[in-house]
Design a protein around this motif. Structure first.
Motif, mmCIF file in Angstrom:
data_model
loop_
_atom_site.group_PDB
_atom_site.id
_atom_site.type_symbol
_atom_site.label_atom_id
_atom_site.label_comp_id
_atom_site.label_asym_id
_atom_site.label_seq_id
_atom_site.Cartn_x
_atom_site.Cartn_y
_atom_site.Cartn_z
ATOM 1 N N VAL A 1 0.803 -1.224 0.000
ATOM 2 C CA VAL A 1 0.000 0.000 0.000
ATOM 3 C C VAL A 1 0.839 1.278 0.000
ATOM 4 O O VAL A 1 0.330 2.341 -0.354
ATOM 5 N N THR A 2 2.115 1.192 0.377
ATOM 6 C CA THR A 2 2.959 2.388 0.360
ATOM 7 C C THR A 2 4.406 2.009 0.614
ATOM 8 O O THR A 2 4.692 0.919 1.130
ATOM 9 N N ALA B 1 -10.638 0.772 0.065
ATOM 10 C CA ALA B 1 -10.155 1.757 1.042
ATOM 11 C C ALA B 1 -8.686 2.065 0.802
ATOM 12 O O ALA B 1 -8.263 3.230 0.865
ATOM 13 N N ALA B 2 -7.891 1.038 0.522
ATOM 14 C CA ALA B 2 -6.464 1.244 0.271
ATOM 15 C C ALA B 2 -6.242 2.125 -0.960
ATOM 16 O O ALA B 2 -5.346 2.983 -0.979
ATOM 17 N N THR B 3 -7.065 1.929 -1.985
ATOM 18 C CA THR B 3 -6.952 2.757 -3.187
ATOM 19 C C THR B 3 -7.257 4.218 -2.870
ATOM 20 O O THR B 3 -6.585 5.135 -3.361
ATOM 21 N N PHE C 1 0.126 2.974 -5.821
ATOM 22 C CA PHE C 1 -0.363 2.033 -4.805
ATOM 23 C C PHE C 1 -1.881 2.134 -4.707
ATOM 24 O O PHE C 1 -2.456 3.175 -5.060
ATOM 25 N N PRO C 2 -2.512 1.035 -4.213
ATOM 26 C CA PRO C 2 -1.962 -0.282 -3.863
ATOM 27 C C PRO C 2 -1.502 -1.029 -5.104
ATOM 28 O O PRO C 2 -1.950 -0.752 -6.215
ATOM 29 N N ALA C 3 -0.605 -2.018 -4.876
ATOM 30 C CA ALA C 3 -0.023 -2.751 -5.991
ATOM 31 C C ALA C 3 0.357 -4.156 -5.537
ATOM 32 O O ALA C 3 0.676 -4.366 -4.369
ATOM 33 N N PRO C 4 0.323 -5.125 -6.459
ATOM 34 C CA PRO C 4 0.649 -6.518 -6.116
ATOM 35 C C PRO C 4 2.158 -6.756 -6.090
ATOM 36 O O PRO C 4 2.704 -7.554 -6.852
ATOM 37 N N ARG C 5 2.873 -6.075 -5.201
ATOM 38 C CA ARG C 5 4.325 -6.210 -5.115
ATOM 39 C C ARG C 5 4.725 -7.392 -4.234
ATOM 40 O O ARG C 5 3.922 -7.882 -3.435
ATOM 41 N N GLU C 6 5.953 -7.789 -4.373
ATOM 42 C CA GLU C 6 6.506 -8.849 -3.549
ATOM 43 C C GLU C 6 6.503 -8.412 -2.086
ATOM 44 O O GLU C 6 6.990 -7.338 -1.743
ATOM 45 N N ALA C 7 5.912 -9.256 -1.223
ATOM 46 C CA ALA C 7 5.815 -8.892 0.187
ATOM 47 C C ALA C 7 6.187 -10.036 1.118
ATOM 48 O O ALA C 7 6.181 -9.874 2.329
ATOM 49 N N GLY C 8 6.510 -11.188 0.555
ATOM 50 C CA GLY C 8 6.819 -12.336 1.400
ATOM 51 C C GLY C 8 5.606 -13.202 1.694
ATOM 52 O O GLY C 8 5.716 -14.202 2.402
ATOM 53 N N PHE C 9 4.438 -12.819 1.174
ATOM 54 C CA PHE C 9 3.200 -13.576 1.359
ATOM 55 C C PHE C 9 2.533 -13.748 -0.001
ATOM 56 O O PHE C 9 2.622 -12.880 -0.865
ATOM 57 N N ALA C 10 1.848 -14.862 -0.176
ATOM 58 C CA ALA C 10 1.130 -15.087 -1.435
ATOM 59 C C ALA C 10 0.020 -14.058 -1.601
ATOM 60 O O ALA C 10 -0.615 -13.650 -0.627
ATOM 61 N N LEU C 11 -0.204 -13.636 -2.829
ATOM 62 C CA LEU C 11 -1.269 -12.684 -3.113
ATOM 63 C C LEU C 11 -2.608 -13.417 -3.096
ATOM 64 O O LEU C 11 -2.752 -14.486 -3.696
ATOM 65 N N SER C 12 -3.593 -12.856 -2.398
ATOM 66 C CA SER C 12 -4.895 -13.519 -2.292
ATOM 67 C C SER C 12 -5.592 -13.540 -3.651
ATOM 68 O O SER C 12 -5.341 -12.714 -4.528
ATOM 69 N N SER D 1 13.897 0.675 0.224
ATOM 70 C CA SER D 1 12.582 0.772 0.859
ATOM 71 C C SER D 1 11.792 -0.525 0.777
ATOM 72 O O SER D 1 11.540 -1.032 -0.331
ATOM 73 N N PRO D 2 11.396 -1.068 1.927
ATOM 74 C CA PRO D 2 10.348 -2.093 1.918
ATOM 75 C C PRO D 2 9.008 -1.410 1.693
ATOM 76 O O PRO D 2 8.941 -0.173 1.550
ATOM 77 N N THR D 3 7.958 -2.172 1.655
ATOM 78 C CA THR D 3 6.617 -1.599 1.555
ATOM 79 C C THR D 3 5.779 -2.078 2.733
ATOM 80 O O THR D 3 6.074 -3.111 3.340
ATOM 81 N N ALA D 4 4.754 -1.317 3.052
ATOM 82 C CA ALA D 4 3.755 -1.768 4.017
ATOM 83 C C ALA D 4 2.693 -2.528 3.239
ATOM 84 O O ALA D 4 2.200 -2.051 2.213
#
Length: 445
Positions: A123-124, A282-284, A299-310, A260-263
């Motif tokens: 999200v950012t 809401a995030a948008t 953002f929001p965007a489907p970036r790499e976060a260490g978790f699978a995208l729902s 920068s990581p992302t939240a």
């Protein structure tokens, strides 16, 4: 017009037949509807709990904005403050914690706990700021042997700091790693009690601007940022433009390269899809604008976060908001979405049947009227008229467009027409026999 030709007795019989026909059908539909409701997905809960770490990336501000947006849609968002992203992941993994969603710093090591956790997307940006004292340096490996604040034990800041220091070989003694939270780290750095501090915060954070302008404190510009991004895909390379903090004082006095990581919004994979879509909307609204380091719409965007995208997030990023949620209030869109499983089969059955049954029912009414008139001992002229009306009725019914699934109704009607025709024929034959006996009745053909 046809209904006006029915006599009072015929109308009473038809009303009774209609009630007998429709009442069981309505009852069956109601029972089926009730049973089906047990198997379709339930309504989303009215209260959602989000876990945030106040020292990570302006999460308190974002949580307040989410509260306002969800409230407009009839959902209450409770905020639970924690010590950091690690704690947020633990709470999400614990099904009894009451936490439904969390802001988690990308790169947070979730281990086995990530099995049932999914991301709704980043999200950012929450840039990593490495402030230090001493001569200019351009990599964390140059911090070896110094006293470094790396964030609290539960924080995503600490996880990221240890990852970078470990990859650069700077995490072993004589390096001293201090578990200081942001405010304590800033205070100790200002006093000269520590040599460096790892901080994760938005570029707009007042404490970051103040440190960047403090004499004797430097901001690290990562010379090997490209290499770190390749090694750790959840990081992004950002450029902090010269003078962006203070144009008059020229702070910073050169372009600075940041990592920068992302939240990310992380949830359990059991989160109700309607709530997932609402959170993404809401995030948008909250994160879709521009900022010091963010372009509008990034953002929001489907970036790499260490978790699978729902799966919900995948559909959202591919096609956007679901059709119903674009034009209906949240509660109405969710209700229709839950009921479509029932409505589609009902429509598929009722529409074709509705084109056949009402028409057949109307002609059955005419058939009933002829039968009632037959019981009144009509004269030969009326019998001839009744036969003609039967022929006209059969021709009209044969013109009704009938799906194959309901063709049997048409054939049943034609059989019933034949039954009445035979009754009239027997009456006609009886009259002919009377005429042959000398009664002088005119022959009916």
């Amino acid at each position: 017009m046809f209904g006006q030709r029915l006599g009072p007795r015929a109308r009473r019989i038809l009303r009774k037949d209609l009630l007998v026909t429709l009442a069981p059908t309505a009852l069956i539909i109601a029972v089926a509807f009730g049973i089906t409701m047990l198997f379709i997905k339930p309504a989303p809960p009215k209260t959602v709990t989000i876990a945030i770490a106040p020292d990570e990336g302006g999460s308190r501000y974002y949580a307040r904005r989410y509260q306002e947006i969800l409230k407009r849609n009839g959902i209450t968002l409770d905020v639970r403050q924690t010590g950091g992203s690690m704690t947020n992941v633990q709470l999400l993994a614990d099904g009894g914690s009451g936490v439904d969603v969390a802001l988690v710093e990308s790169g947070t090591d979730a281990g086995d706990r990530a099995a049932h956790l999914v991301s709704l997307g980043s999200v950012t940006y929450v840039p990593l700021w490495v402030f230090y004292r001493g001569d200019p340096i351009d990599d964390v490996r140059d911090l070896k042997g110094r006293r470094i604040a790396v964030g609290g034990p539960e924080s995503g800041t600490r996880s990221l700091a240890l990852t970078l220091l470990g990859a650069s070989g700077a995490d072993k003694p004589p390096t001293t790693l201090l578990p200081l939270e942001r405010e304590a780290a800033v205070d100790q750095l200002n006093k000269g009690a520590i040599d460096a501090a790892f901080l994760v915060a938005p570029a707009e954070a007042p404490s970051i601007k103040k440190l960047a302008a403090t004499p004797g404190i430097r901001l690290m510009s990562f010379a090997r940022a490209d290499a770190y991004v390749r090694r750790f895909p959840y990081l992004s390379k950002l450029v902090l433009p010269r003078g962006v903090f203070d144009l008059a004082a020229d702070v910073p006095d050169r372009d600075e390269i940041l990592l920068s990581p992302t939240a990310s919004l992380v949830t359990r994979d059991t989160l109700h899809p309607a709530l997932a879509y609402l959170l993404l909307r809401a995030a948008t609204e909250v994160h879709g604008g521009s900022g010091m380091l963010v372009r509008a719409g990034e953002f929001p965007a489907p970036r790499e976060a260490g978790f699978a995208l729902s799966t919900v997030a995948k559909r959202y990023y591919q096609v956007g908001v679901p059709f119903l949620q674009r034009y209906l209030p949240f509660w109405a869109a969710n209700l229709v979405d839950r009921l479509w499983v029932i409505l589609v089969p009902i429509i598929a059955v009722v529409v074709p049947l509705g084109r056949v049954v009402p028409a057949l029912y109307r002609w059955y009414a005419r058939l009933k009227q002829i039968e009632l008139q037959l019981e009144e001992n009509p004269d030969p002229e009326k019998l001839n008229d009744m036969l003609k009306r039967l022929d006209d009725t059969e021709r009209a019914v044969n013109q009704i467009p009938t799906p194959l699934a309901y063709a049997e109704n048409l054939y049943f009607f034609r059989e019933h027409v034949d039954v009445v025709r035979r009754r009239i024929g027997r009456r006609v034959n009886g009259d002919l026999m009377g005429a042959a006996s000398g009664q002088g009745v005119e022959r009916i053909s």
